[in-house]
Design a protein around this motif. Sequence first.
Motif, PDB file in Angstrom:
ATOM      1  N   ALA A  80       4.792  -0.842   6.373  1.00 26.74           N
ATOM      2  CA  ALA A  80       3.925  -0.882   7.551  1.00 26.74           C
ATOM      3  C   ALA A  80       4.132   0.332   8.439  1.00 26.74           C
ATOM      4  O   ALA A  80       3.163   0.941   8.920  1.00 26.74           O
ATOM      5  CB  ALA A  80       4.179  -2.166   8.336  1.00 26.74           C
ATOM      6  N   ALA A  81       5.382   0.695   8.680  1.00 28.79           N
ATOM      7  CA  ALA A  81       5.662   1.850   9.532  1.00 28.79           C
ATOM      8  C   ALA A  81       5.124   3.136   8.920  1.00 28.79           C
ATOM      9  O   ALA A  81       4.526   3.975   9.612  1.00 28.79           O
ATOM     10  CB  ALA A  81       7.164   1.953   9.773  1.00 28.79           C
ATOM     11  N   ALA A  82       5.328   3.289   7.612  1.00 24.50           N
ATOM     12  CA  ALA A  82       4.864   4.507   6.949  1.00 24.50           C
ATOM     13  C   ALA A  82       3.344   4.574   6.921  1.00 24.50           C
ATOM     14  O   ALA A  82       2.747   5.624   7.200  1.00 24.50           O
ATOM     15  CB  ALA A  82       5.422   4.569   5.526  1.00 24.50           C
ATOM     16  N   MET A  83       2.693   3.466   6.578  1.00 19.95           N
ATOM     17  CA  MET A  83       1.229   3.448   6.520  1.00 19.95           C
ATOM     18  C   MET A  83       0.629   3.681   7.904  1.00 19.95           C
ATOM     19  O   MET A  83      -0.326   4.456   8.058  1.00 19.95           O
ATOM     20  CB  MET A  83       0.753   2.116   5.955  1.00 19.95           C
ATOM     21  CG  MET A  83       0.944   1.955   4.455  1.00 19.95           C
ATOM     22  SD  MET A  83      -0.148   3.063   3.496  1.00 19.95           S
ATOM     23  CE  MET A  83      -1.746   2.326   3.792  1.00 19.95           C
ATOM     24  N   GLY A  84       1.176   3.010   8.909  1.00 20.50           N
ATOM     25  CA  GLY A  84       0.644   3.185  10.252  1.00 20.50           C
ATOM     26  C   GLY A  84       0.821   4.598  10.766  1.00 20.50           C
ATOM     27  O   GLY A  84      -0.100   5.188  11.330  1.00 20.50           O
ATOM     28  N   GLY A  85       1.997   5.172  10.533  1.00 17.36           N
ATOM     29  CA  GLY A  85       2.265   6.508  11.051  1.00 17.36           C
ATOM     30  C   GLY A  85       1.377   7.574  10.454  1.00 17.36           C
ATOM     31  O   GLY A  85       0.752   8.370  11.178  1.00 17.36           O
ATOM     32  N   VAL A  86       1.269   7.611   9.130  1.00 20.71           N
ATOM     33  CA  VAL A  86       0.479   8.673   8.503  1.00 20.71           C
ATOM     34  C   VAL A  86      -1.012   8.475   8.765  1.00 20.71           C
ATOM     35  O   VAL A  86      -1.762   9.446   8.900  1.00 20.71           O
ATOM     36  CB  VAL A  86       0.783   8.745   6.986  1.00 20.71           C
ATOM     37  CG1 VAL A  86       0.182   7.550   6.243  1.00 20.71           C
ATOM     38  CG2 VAL A  86       0.245  10.043   6.398  1.00 20.71           C
ATOM     39  N   HIS A  87      -1.451   7.216   8.887  1.00 26.44           N
ATOM     40  CA  HIS A  87      -2.886   6.996   9.080  1.00 26.44           C
ATOM     41  C   HIS A  87      -3.322   7.180  10.533  1.00 26.44           C
ATOM     42  O   HIS A  87      -4.517   7.335  10.794  1.00 26.44           O
ATOM     43  CB  HIS A  87      -3.293   5.625   8.543  1.00 26.44           C
ATOM     44  CG  HIS A  87      -3.397   5.623   7.038  1.00 26.44           C
ATOM     45  ND1 HIS A  87      -2.326   5.346   6.218  1.00 26.44           N
ATOM     46  CD2 HIS A  87      -4.434   5.933   6.215  1.00 26.44           C
ATOM     47  CE1 HIS A  87      -2.706   5.443   4.960  1.00 26.44           C
ATOM     48  NE2 HIS A  87      -3.967   5.796   4.920  1.00 26.44           N
TER      49      HIS A  87
END
Length: 351
Positions: free
Chosen positions: A176-183
Amino acid sequence: MHVPDGFIDAPTSAVAGVVAAGAVAVSLRGARKELDERTAPLAGLVAAFIFAVQMLNFPVAAGTSGHLLGGALAAILVGPYTGVLCISVVLLMQGVLFADGGLTALGVNITNMSVIGVVVAYAVFRALVKVAPRRPGSVTAASFVAALVSVPAAALAFVGFYAIGGTTDVPLGTVAAAMGGVHVLIGIGEAVITALTVGAVIAVRPDLVYGARDLRQPLKLRVGGELVDAPAAAPEPVAAPRASRRTLLLSGLAVSLVLAGFVSFYASASPDGLERVAEDKGFADSAEEHANADSPLADYGVRDVDDARLSGGLAGVIGVGATVVAGGAVFWAVRRRRADDTAPASTGGDA
């Protein structure tokens, strides 16, 4: 952010397919109120334009790229129901012809990018234009914010699907953190593209922009023999159209063909946000080979054409053409159904 086969298990993908099918069915009915003889051709063009721009991956971080999702753009230009259909047509063309996005994951992709992307974007857009001054600049600014918010929303929707049916045991918080950050970063690019496109169309044909439909001349009422403004807040007049509808459509088609047929060659080759997260967090290997991996247009190239520039350009042009035809057929059928619904019923006379 095209989810491949294998990331999400079969039961969850099946449920997503049912949700997506229901959303498309509702949108087919709702689009009857949004489309008319003027806007139906524009909807086909919007689908083709989104297909073309999705080929233009732009760098957002070291070794990561992003591309337009298009939910906000479609919803603002042609309406939320029609917007869902536009993105769905694009995803179908990409999955079937270009092996981009899994076929069993089509329901997941439509739900994430088409339904969630459009619904969130349009909700944010309408909330902003209701409180902003009624002028074209407000529509453009609201489209920027709506597009920015819609991308991480769609990314987190994928995280929700992964939490339910992910096929690899990866800590959910990490994904979740990775997906939210890059998007969020990708959302900035999405917002810029959306605002520039909406602003350009408003500049030449504001009457064709669904999200600008409230920008009209103030309503006048005759009171005591005099014309006065209606009690509601009076919007600013919309500038007269500067281009014919045919000119707009032909120009938009030409731009789409140039973007897909030429500019796409210079797009970033780095993996997009979902691919990068999958590689970094250890679930990229769960992706399965696409069922249409042997398609003559797989991976946006034409089989047996050795020149990479020519192969990619031809594939892009074919994709734009196929999307225009498919989208145009869908929107023409919806518009015709609307005409049938509004036609006066014939009554038989007594002999």
